[in-house]
Design a protein around this motif. Structure first.
Motif, PDB file in Angstrom:
ATOM      1  N   ALA A 113       4.455  -8.469  -5.293  1.00  0.00           N
ATOM      2  CA  ALA A 113       4.665  -9.795  -4.695  1.00  0.00           C
ATOM      3  C   ALA A 113       5.126  -9.669  -3.244  1.00  0.00           C
ATOM      4  O   ALA A 113       4.868 -10.551  -2.419  1.00  0.00           O
ATOM      5  N   GLU A 114       5.801  -8.556  -2.943  1.00  0.00           N
ATOM      6  CA  GLU A 114       6.266  -8.340  -1.569  1.00  0.00           C
ATOM      7  C   GLU A 114       5.128  -7.878  -0.651  1.00  0.00           C
ATOM      8  O   GLU A 114       5.363  -7.602   0.521  1.00  0.00           O
ATOM      9  N   GLY A 115       3.939  -7.714  -1.205  1.00  0.00           N
ATOM     10  CA  GLY A 115       2.786  -7.446  -0.350  1.00  0.00           C
ATOM     11  C   GLY A 115       2.343  -5.999  -0.278  1.00  0.00           C
ATOM     12  O   GLY A 115       1.577  -5.628   0.620  1.00  0.00           O
ATOM     13  N   ALA A 116       2.783  -5.154  -1.221  1.00  0.00           N
ATOM     14  CA  ALA A 116       2.333  -3.758  -1.212  1.00  0.00           C
ATOM     15  C   ALA A 116       0.818  -3.701  -1.422  1.00  0.00           C
ATOM     16  O   ALA A 116       0.274  -4.486  -2.191  1.00  0.00           O
ATOM     17  N   PRO A 117       0.131  -2.772  -0.743  1.00  0.00           N
ATOM     18  CA  PRO A 117      -1.321  -2.657  -0.930  1.00  0.00           C
ATOM     19  C   PRO A 117      -1.655  -2.274  -2.379  1.00  0.00           C
ATOM     20  O   PRO A 117      -2.640  -2.734  -2.954  1.00  0.00           O
ATOM     21  N   TYR A 118      -0.851  -1.401  -2.945  1.00  0.00           N
ATOM     22  CA  TYR A 118      -0.869  -1.035  -4.367  1.00  0.00           C
ATOM     23  C   TYR A 118       0.471  -0.336  -4.609  1.00  0.00           C
ATOM     24  O   TYR A 118       1.222  -0.109  -3.650  1.00  0.00           O
ATOM     25  N   VAL A 119       0.789  -0.056  -5.853  1.00  0.00           N
ATOM     26  CA  VAL A 119       2.122   0.498  -6.134  1.00  0.00           C
ATOM     27  C   VAL A 119       2.009   1.726  -7.036  1.00  0.00           C
ATOM     28  O   VAL A 119       1.042   1.867  -7.787  1.00  0.00           O
ATOM     29  N   LEU A 120       3.009   2.597  -6.939  1.00  0.00           N
ATOM     30  CA  LEU A 120       3.035   3.803  -7.771  1.00  0.00           C
ATOM     31  C   LEU A 120       4.094   3.664  -8.861  1.00  0.00           C
ATOM     32  O   LEU A 120       5.192   3.147  -8.596  1.00  0.00           O
ATOM     33  N   LEU A 121       3.759   4.147 -10.040  1.00  0.00           N
ATOM     34  CA  LEU A 121       4.752   4.318 -11.098  1.00  0.00           C
ATOM     35  C   LEU A 121       4.918   5.824 -11.298  1.00  0.00           C
ATOM     36  O   LEU A 121       4.018   6.481 -11.836  1.00  0.00           O
ATOM     37  N   VAL A 122       6.022   6.365 -10.802  1.00  0.00           N
ATOM     38  CA  VAL A 122       6.254   7.811 -10.877  1.00  0.00           C
ATOM     39  C   VAL A 122       7.056   8.107 -12.140  1.00  0.00           C
ATOM     40  O   VAL A 122       8.164   7.594 -12.305  1.00  0.00           O
ATOM     41  N   SER A 123       6.467   8.895 -13.036  1.00  0.00           N
ATOM     42  CA  SER A 123       7.126   9.140 -14.323  1.00  0.00           C
ATOM     43  C   SER A 123       6.805  10.537 -14.832  1.00  0.00           C
ATOM     44  O   SER A 123       5.642  10.880 -15.023  1.00  0.00           O
ATOM     45  N   PRO A 124       7.842  11.352 -15.094  1.00  0.00           N
ATOM     46  CA  PRO A 124       7.570  12.680 -15.655  1.00  0.00           C
ATOM     47  C   PRO A 124       6.942  12.583 -17.047  1.00  0.00           C
ATOM     48  O   PRO A 124       6.239  13.478 -17.466  1.00  0.00           O
TER      49      PRO A 124
END
Ligand code: ADP
Length: 200
Positions: free
Chosen positions: A103-114
């Motif tokens: 919603a803040e306008g990121a082009p896309y987002v990462l979910l970093v998870s081991p």
């Protein structure tokens, strides 16, 4: 678009996340969220303390992780109970963080998870990016970063999902055997592709 990022211990997940962030792509760290849901005042902490009592609390009211680890290590059904209390809340909060960043306008987002694959969090991702290094390098980088010797690092790596299985589930792979500059170049190339994917 949500890109799940995973890899074994010391494969370079944090380093990769920082390289994406330098290009304007934010991330949610599943480990951070797992800590958030058991902070003082959180319902999950109250449930855990209700079941196990004072022995799982620190003097400041926070969770004594070592005590909890010992309980669930010794008893599979307790491990399942703990996961039933924490996993849905972790997932809910990951989704909320990801939605806020989008919603803040990121082009896309990462979910970093081991534990992207092991936890089922990969279901939240549109694509999965695996950071890959040979086990010998993982062991060397773990021993250099953490306060463990080679044998301990080897044992941690051996307890994790096998490299081949992780690679089989990857949509994209970063080979982190080279320098940090090599890594940044691979991240820049992926970022270019991901931005194209989000507009197609
Ligand atoms: P993870 O988050 O997967 O555990 P990190 O990003 O913390 O891994 O990287 C593990 C260690 O290896 C860190 O000390 C990091 O600085 C180092 N490292 C990561 N990538 C490289 C690289 N390409 N060359 C040299 N050292 C690296």
């Amino acid at each position: 678009m949500i890109v799940g990022v995973t890899g074994g211990i010391a494969s370079g997940k944090s380093t990769v996340a920082r390289a994406f962030a330098a290009l304007g792509v934010p991330w949610v760290d599943a480990d951070d969220v797992a800590r958030e849901v058991v902070e003082p005042g959180e319902p999950a902490l109250a449930e855990i303390a209700g079941r196990y009592g004072e022995r799982v609390l620190q003097a400041n009211g926070g969770l004594n992780r070592r005590a909890v680890r010992e309980i669930v290590f010794a008893d599979e059904s307790e491990r399942r109970w703990l996961e039933s209390v924490t996993h849905p809340r972790i997932r809910q909060r990951i989704v909320a963080h990801l939605e806020r960043l989008q919603a803040e306008g990121a082009p896309y987002v990462l979910l970093v998870s081991p534990l992207l694959f092991e936890s089922g969090q990969s279901e939240l991702a549109d694509r999965c990016l695996v950071i890959d290094v040979p086990e010998s390098l993982q062991i060397a980088r773990t021993a250099a970063r953490d306060d463990v010797d080679d044998a301990q690092a080897r044992a941690i790596v051996a307890a994790q999902m096998p490299r081949s299985e992780r690679l089989a589930r990857a949509d994209d792979v970063i080979d982190n055997t080279g320098s940090e500059a090599d890594l940044a170049a691979q991240v820049a190339e992926l970022d270019r592709r991901y931005r194209l994917l989000t507009t197609s």
